[in-house]
Write an enzyme that holds these catalytic residues in place. Structure first.
Site, PDB file in Angstrom:
ATOM      1  N   ASP A  70       0.864  -1.232  -0.122  1.00 54.03           N
ATOM      2  CA  ASP A  70      -0.183  -0.009  -0.030  1.00 54.03           C
ATOM      3  C   ASP A  70       0.739   1.234   0.006  1.00 54.03           C
ATOM      4  O   ASP A  70       1.804   1.300   0.865  1.00 54.03           O
ATOM      5  CB  ASP A  70      -0.945  -0.019   1.112  1.00 54.03           C
ATOM      6  N   SER A  71       0.746   2.118  -1.067  1.00 53.49           N
ATOM      7  CA  SER A  71       1.784   3.437  -1.018  1.00 53.49           C
ATOM      8  C   SER A  71       0.664   4.348  -1.517  1.00 53.49           C
ATOM      9  O   SER A  71      -0.423   4.197  -1.938  1.00 53.49           O
ATOM     10  CB  SER A  71       2.670   2.874  -2.029  1.00 53.49           C
TER      11      SER A  71
END
Length: 197
Positions: A70-71
């Site tokens: 997740d970025s």
């Protein structure tokens, strides 16, 4: 060894493949395995929590070791927004261009010195024995006044590292400095320890 990469983003999958394949890991998307992960709700309040939710869902559905990231982009002048909402920032079906335009319009009166930002990437890997590896990478930069370059995806054309945007860098240059590149190198080091056992 086959690993499920819990993403529908083909460009992200390619970045993960470049790092994992040399370890003898066959990185495949959930889609390649005929599995849908669209029902995973990202209810976490941090990148790390959301990465874990996606990896756990892929692991439970497939029984295979799973990797999820997740970025997002955190802009100081916007109190860290878009942050964990980076993908959905301009609405559910917004294009990359829509997201970039929304961000640029919100920063239109912000001077260059105050346009600092960073990308964060949290990766969670759940191994066959249920053990998990969690790593994070950060890349500091700033937001340009307009998009530059044709490479990359997402916010890459407006995120500047030094005097170039992410979208102006080659894959190799981006991997060397990016938030995901840093997180993946940490993951690689941890996986090497695991595979040596």
């Amino acid at each position: 060894m086959k690993f499920i990469i819990a993403t529908n983003n083909q460009k992200k999958l390619k970045e993960l493949e470049r790092i994992l394949n040399p370890l003898g890991i066959n990185a495949v998307s959930a889609k390649d395995e005929g599995i849908s992960l669209d029902d995973v709700e990202e209810t976490g309040t941090t990148f790390a929590e959301n990465a874990f939710l996606k990896a756990e869902a892929a692991f439970k559905k497939t029984g295979l070791p799973s990797v999820a990231d997740d970025s997002g982009l955190c802009v100081d002048a916007l109190d860290g927004r878009p942050g964990i909402y980076s993908a959905r920032y301009a609405g559910e079906n917004a294009t990359d261009s829509d997201k970039n335009n929304k961000l640029l319009s919100e920063l239109k009166d912000v001077p260059e010195k105050d346009r600092t930002a960073h990308f964060t990437c949290a990766i969670c890997c759940i191994l066959p024995n249920g053990e998990k590896i969690e790593v994070e990478g950060i890349c500091e930069g700033s937001i340009a006044f307009e998009p530059h370059g044709n490479g990359g995806f997402g916010y890459d054309p407006i995120f500047k590292y030094g005097d170039k945007s992410y979208a102006e860098l080659s894959s190799e240059e981006k991997d060397a400095i990016s938030h995901r590149g840093k997180a993946l190198r940490k993951l690689k080091a941890e996986l090497e320890k695991y595979l040596d056992k």
